[in-house]
Design a protein around this motif. Structure first.
Motif, PDB file in Angstrom:
ATOM      1  N   MET A 166       0.853  -1.189   0.000  1.00 29.70           N
ATOM      2  CA  MET A 166       0.000   0.000   0.000  1.00 29.70           C
ATOM      3  C   MET A 166       0.889   1.240   0.000  1.00 29.70           C
ATOM      4  O   MET A 166       2.085   1.152   0.249  1.00 29.70           O
ATOM      5  CB  MET A 166      -0.914   0.002   1.228  1.00 29.70           C
ATOM      6  N   VAL A 167       0.283   2.387  -0.241  1.00 26.57           N
ATOM      7  CA  VAL A 167       0.995   3.657  -0.217  1.00 26.57           C
ATOM      8  C   VAL A 167       0.669   4.356   1.095  1.00 26.57           C
ATOM      9  O   VAL A 167      -0.497   4.404   1.510  1.00 26.57           O
ATOM     10  CB  VAL A 167       0.567   4.546  -1.410  1.00 26.57           C
ATOM     11  N   ASN A 168       1.695   4.882   1.746  1.00 26.39           N
ATOM     12  CA  ASN A 168       1.479   5.685   2.944  1.00 26.39           C
ATOM     13  C   ASN A 168       1.016   7.066   2.485  1.00 26.39           C
ATOM     14  O   ASN A 168       1.825   7.896   2.068  1.00 26.39           O
ATOM     15  CB  ASN A 168       2.773   5.778   3.763  1.00 26.39           C
ATOM     16  N   ALA A 169      -0.274   7.305   2.556  1.00 27.30           N
ATOM     17  CA  ALA A 169      -0.849   8.565   2.087  1.00 27.30           C
ATOM     18  C   ALA A 169      -0.350   9.753   2.901  1.00 27.30           C
ATOM     19  O   ALA A 169      -0.343  10.882   2.407  1.00 27.30           O
ATOM     20  CB  ALA A 169      -2.376   8.495   2.130  1.00 27.30           C
ATOM     21  N   ALA A 170       0.102   9.518   4.133  1.00 26.34           N
ATOM     22  CA  ALA A 170       0.611  10.593   4.972  1.00 26.34           C
ATOM     23  C   ALA A 170       2.018  11.002   4.545  1.00 26.34           C
ATOM     24  O   ALA A 170       2.454  12.122   4.832  1.00 26.34           O
ATOM     25  CB  ALA A 170       0.618  10.163   6.439  1.00 26.34           C
ATOM     26  N   GLY A 171       2.747  10.092   3.894  1.00 24.54           N
ATOM     27  CA  GLY A 171       4.111  10.394   3.478  1.00 24.54           C
ATOM     28  C   GLY A 171       4.995  10.782   4.646  1.00 24.54           C
ATOM     29  O   GLY A 171       5.894  11.605   4.510  1.00 24.54           O
ATOM     30  N   SER A 172       4.776  10.162   5.794  1.00 24.02           N
ATOM     31  CA  SER A 172       5.427  10.574   7.037  1.00 24.02           C
ATOM     32  C   SER A 172       6.467   9.562   7.518  1.00 24.02           C
ATOM     33  O   SER A 172       6.275   8.362   7.380  1.00 24.02           O
ATOM     34  CB  SER A 172       4.357  10.735   8.130  1.00 24.02           C
ATOM     35  N   PRO A 173       7.538  10.061   8.149  1.00 23.76           N
ATOM     36  CA  PRO A 173       8.508   9.157   8.765  1.00 23.76           C
ATOM     37  C   PRO A 173       8.081   8.695  10.167  1.00 23.76           C
ATOM     38  O   PRO A 173       8.752   7.861  10.769  1.00 23.76           O
ATOM     39  CB  PRO A 173       9.777  10.007   8.845  1.00 23.76           C
ATOM     40  N   THR A 174       6.966   9.220  10.673  1.00 19.89           N
ATOM     41  CA  THR A 174       6.565   8.872  12.040  1.00 19.89           C
ATOM     42  C   THR A 174       5.191   8.212  12.150  1.00 19.89           C
ATOM     43  O   THR A 174       4.816   7.764  13.231  1.00 19.89           O
ATOM     44  CB  THR A 174       6.580  10.117  12.949  1.00 19.89           C
ATOM     45  N   PHE A 175       4.429   8.165  11.071  1.00 18.34           N
ATOM     46  CA  PHE A 175       3.157   7.438  11.112  1.00 18.34           C
ATOM     47  C   PHE A 175       2.737   7.105   9.688  1.00 18.34           C
ATOM     48  O   PHE A 175       3.247   7.657   8.730  1.00 18.34           O
ATOM     49  CB  PHE A 175       2.058   8.207  11.849  1.00 18.34           C
ATOM     50  N   TYR A 176       1.794   6.165   9.591  1.00 21.22           N
ATOM     51  CA  TYR A 176       1.286   5.799   8.271  1.00 21.22           C
ATOM     52  C   TYR A 176      -0.220   5.949   8.255  1.00 21.22           C
ATOM     53  O   TYR A 176      -0.881   5.918   9.285  1.00 21.22           O
ATOM     54  CB  TYR A 176       1.698   4.369   7.892  1.00 21.22           C
ATOM     55  N   GLU A 177      -0.724   6.113   7.046  1.00 24.88           N
ATOM     56  CA  GLU A 177      -2.163   6.266   6.854  1.00 24.88           C
ATOM     57  C   GLU A 177      -2.492   5.737   5.462  1.00 24.88           C
ATOM     58  O   GLU A 177      -1.821   6.091   4.493  1.00 24.88           O
ATOM     59  CB  GLU A 177      -2.512   7.746   6.963  1.00 24.88           C
ATOM     60  N   TYR A 178      -3.491   4.883   5.385  1.00 26.07           N
ATOM     61  CA  TYR A 178      -3.941   4.399   4.086  1.00 26.07           C
ATOM     62  C   TYR A 178      -4.831   5.458   3.446  1.00 26.07           C
ATOM     63  O   TYR A 178      -5.611   6.114   4.134  1.00 26.07           O
ATOM     64  CB  TYR A 178      -4.758   3.114   4.225  1.00 26.07           C
ATOM     65  N   ASP A 179      -4.752   5.603   2.144  1.00 23.50           N
ATOM     66  CA  ASP A 179      -5.677   6.437   1.416  1.00 23.50           C
ATOM     67  C   ASP A 179      -7.061   5.788   1.547  1.00 23.50           C
ATOM     68  O   ASP A 179      -7.202   4.580   1.317  1.00 23.50           O
ATOM     69  CB  ASP A 179      -5.253   6.516  -0.052  1.00 23.50           C
ATOM     70  N   SER A 180      -8.066   6.555   1.909  1.00 29.08           N
ATOM     71  CA  SER A 180      -9.383   5.970   2.181  1.00 29.08           C
ATOM     72  C   SER A 180      -9.980   5.296   0.946  1.00 29.08           C
ATOM     73  O   SER A 180     -10.622   4.244   1.052  1.00 29.08           O
ATOM     74  CB  SER A 180     -10.338   7.024   2.736  1.00 29.08           C
ATOM     75  N   THR A 181      -9.762   5.845  -0.239  1.00 23.96           N
ATOM     76  CA  THR A 181     -10.272   5.225  -1.467  1.00 23.96           C
ATOM     77  C   THR A 181      -9.553   3.908  -1.724  1.00 23.96           C
ATOM     78  O   THR A 181     -10.186   2.897  -2.059  1.00 23.96           O
ATOM     79  CB  THR A 181     -10.101   6.177  -2.666  1.00 23.96           C
ATOM     80  N   ASP A 182      -8.217   3.902  -1.567  1.00 21.13           N
ATOM     81  CA  ASP A 182      -7.442   2.665  -1.756  1.00 21.13           C
ATOM     82  C   ASP A 182      -7.892   1.593  -0.770  1.00 21.13           C
ATOM     83  O   ASP A 182      -8.008   0.419  -1.129  1.00 21.13           O
ATOM     84  CB  ASP A 182      -5.943   2.918  -1.566  1.00 21.13           C
ATOM     85  N   LEU A 183      -8.134   2.002   0.472  1.00 19.16           N
ATOM     86  CA  LEU A 183      -8.540   1.046   1.500  1.00 19.16           C
ATOM     87  C   LEU A 183      -9.908   0.450   1.182  1.00 19.16           C
ATOM     88  O   LEU A 183     -10.113  -0.758   1.323  1.00 19.16           O
ATOM     89  CB  LEU A 183      -8.537   1.721   2.874  1.00 19.16           C
ATOM     90  N   LEU A 184     -10.830   1.279   0.736  1.00 18.85           N
ATOM     91  CA  LEU A 184     -12.156   0.789   0.358  1.00 18.85           C
ATOM     92  C   LEU A 184     -12.047  -0.214  -0.797  1.00 18.85           C
ATOM     93  O   LEU A 184     -12.656  -1.287  -0.751  1.00 18.85           O
ATOM     94  CB  LEU A 184     -13.067   1.954  -0.036  1.00 18.85           C
ATOM     95  N   GLU A 185     -11.254   0.116  -1.808  1.00 17.46           N
ATOM     96  CA  GLU A 185     -11.055  -0.800  -2.941  1.00 17.46           C
ATOM     97  C   GLU A 185     -10.403  -2.102  -2.484  1.00 17.46           C
ATOM     98  O   GLU A 185     -10.768  -3.181  -2.956  1.00 17.46           O
ATOM     99  CB  GLU A 185     -10.216  -0.133  -4.037  1.00 17.46           C
ATOM    100  N   LEU A 186      -9.446  -2.010  -1.571  1.00 16.99           N
ATOM    101  CA  LEU A 186      -8.786  -3.199  -1.049  1.00 16.99           C
ATOM    102  C   LEU A 186      -9.807  -4.125  -0.380  1.00 16.99           C
ATOM    103  O   LEU A 186      -9.839  -5.319  -0.653  1.00 16.99           O
ATOM    104  CB  LEU A 186      -7.694  -2.819  -0.045  1.00 16.99           C
ATOM    105  N   TYR A 187     -10.640  -3.578   0.496  1.00 11.85           N
ATOM    106  CA  TYR A 187     -11.605  -4.420   1.202  1.00 11.85           C
ATOM    107  C   TYR A 187     -12.671  -4.990   0.265  1.00 11.85           C
ATOM    108  O   TYR A 187     -13.132  -6.107   0.467  1.00 11.85           O
ATOM    109  CB  TYR A 187     -12.212  -3.680   2.401  1.00 11.85           C
ATOM    110  N   LYS A 188     -13.038  -4.256  -0.785  1.00 18.73           N
ATOM    111  CA  LYS A 188     -13.950  -4.813  -1.793  1.00 18.73           C
ATOM    112  C   LYS A 188     -13.297  -6.008  -2.484  1.00 18.73           C
ATOM    113  O   LYS A 188     -13.933  -7.040  -2.696  1.00 18.73           O
ATOM    114  CB  LYS A 188     -14.315  -3.750  -2.838  1.00 18.73           C
ATOM    115  N   ASP A 189     -12.015  -5.846  -2.845  1.00 19.52           N
ATOM    116  CA  ASP A 189     -11.270  -6.920  -3.509  1.00 19.52           C
ATOM    117  C   ASP A 189     -11.145  -8.139  -2.594  1.00 19.52           C
ATOM    118  O   ASP A 189     -11.351  -9.272  -3.027  1.00 19.52           O
ATOM    119  CB  ASP A 189      -9.885  -6.405  -3.921  1.00 19.52           C
ATOM    120  N   LEU A 190     -10.817  -7.904  -1.328  1.00 19.14           N
ATOM    121  CA  LEU A 190     -10.702  -9.009  -0.372  1.00 19.14           C
ATOM    122  C   LEU A 190     -12.030  -9.748  -0.257  1.00 19.14           C
ATOM    123  O   LEU A 190     -12.067 -10.984  -0.247  1.00 19.14           O
ATOM    124  CB  LEU A 190     -10.276  -8.502   1.006  1.00 19.14           C
ATOM    125  N   ASP A 191     -13.121  -8.991  -0.193  1.00 15.62           N
ATOM    126  CA  ASP A 191     -14.446  -9.594  -0.064  1.00 15.62           C
ATOM    127  C   ASP A 191     -14.778 -10.453  -1.289  1.00 15.62           C
ATOM    128  O   ASP A 191     -15.278 -11.570  -1.155  1.00 15.62           O
ATOM    129  CB  ASP A 191     -15.492  -8.495   0.126  1.00 15.62           C
TER     130      ASP A 191
END
Length: 146
Positions: free
Chosen positions: A43-68
């Motif tokens: 996945m891509v760290n949408a936050a682009g941060s060296p101290t935390f990560y965050e999934y892009d909400s659209t990417d995450l939704l697509e991921l869970y649809k694919d998993l389902d």
């Protein structure tokens, strides 16, 4: 215990090193109810941060649809720590929403994106309780390993 094949282990480590100094993140999916880490998904760290990560909400939704659609679930949820040990932060613990998943942390603090070992650890995080577990890296997964 987390049992993971060498190819997947290497892919997680390579992703963490490549994205350093930004935290890398992703999952390894497997068939529902099997605890088999079979399909590496970077996945891509949408936050682009060296101290935390965050999934892009659209990417995450697509991921869970694919998993389902594939009858899969997240077996491993991984991310890297670039300046600290491979132990879940307070934020990591708060965001842990998959009680059946293995939460893998890779610390790249010692060598960054250069050659050298990383710290690779796995945890179960349920209701805010962190329990470290053993990691077994095997050449390939067999039917009995999960």
């Amino acid at each position: 215990m987390l049992t993971i094949d060498q190819e997947t282990y290497d892919a997680i480590v390579a992703h963490a090193k490549r994205d350093h100094p930004v935290e890398a993140c992703g999952i390894v999916a497997g068939p529902e109810g099997t605890d088999r880490a079979e399909r590496f998904i970077e996945m891509v760290n949408a936050a682009g941060s060296p101290t935390f990560y965050e999934y892009d909400s659209t990417d995450l939704l697509e991921l869970y649809k694919d998993l389902d659609q594939r009858d899969e679930e997240p077996v491993v949820i991984y991310h890297s720590h670039t300046a600290t040990e491979a132990y879940p932060s307070v934020t990591d613990i708060k965001l842990a929403s998959e009680p059946g998943a293995h939460y893998v942390l890779v610390s790249t603090r010692a060598h960054g994106n250069n050659e050298g070992p990383v710290e690779f650890r796995s945890y179960r995080i349920v209701d805010g309780v962190v329990t470290e577990e053993e990691v077994a890296v095997v050449p390939t997964l067999t039917r009995s390993e999960s």
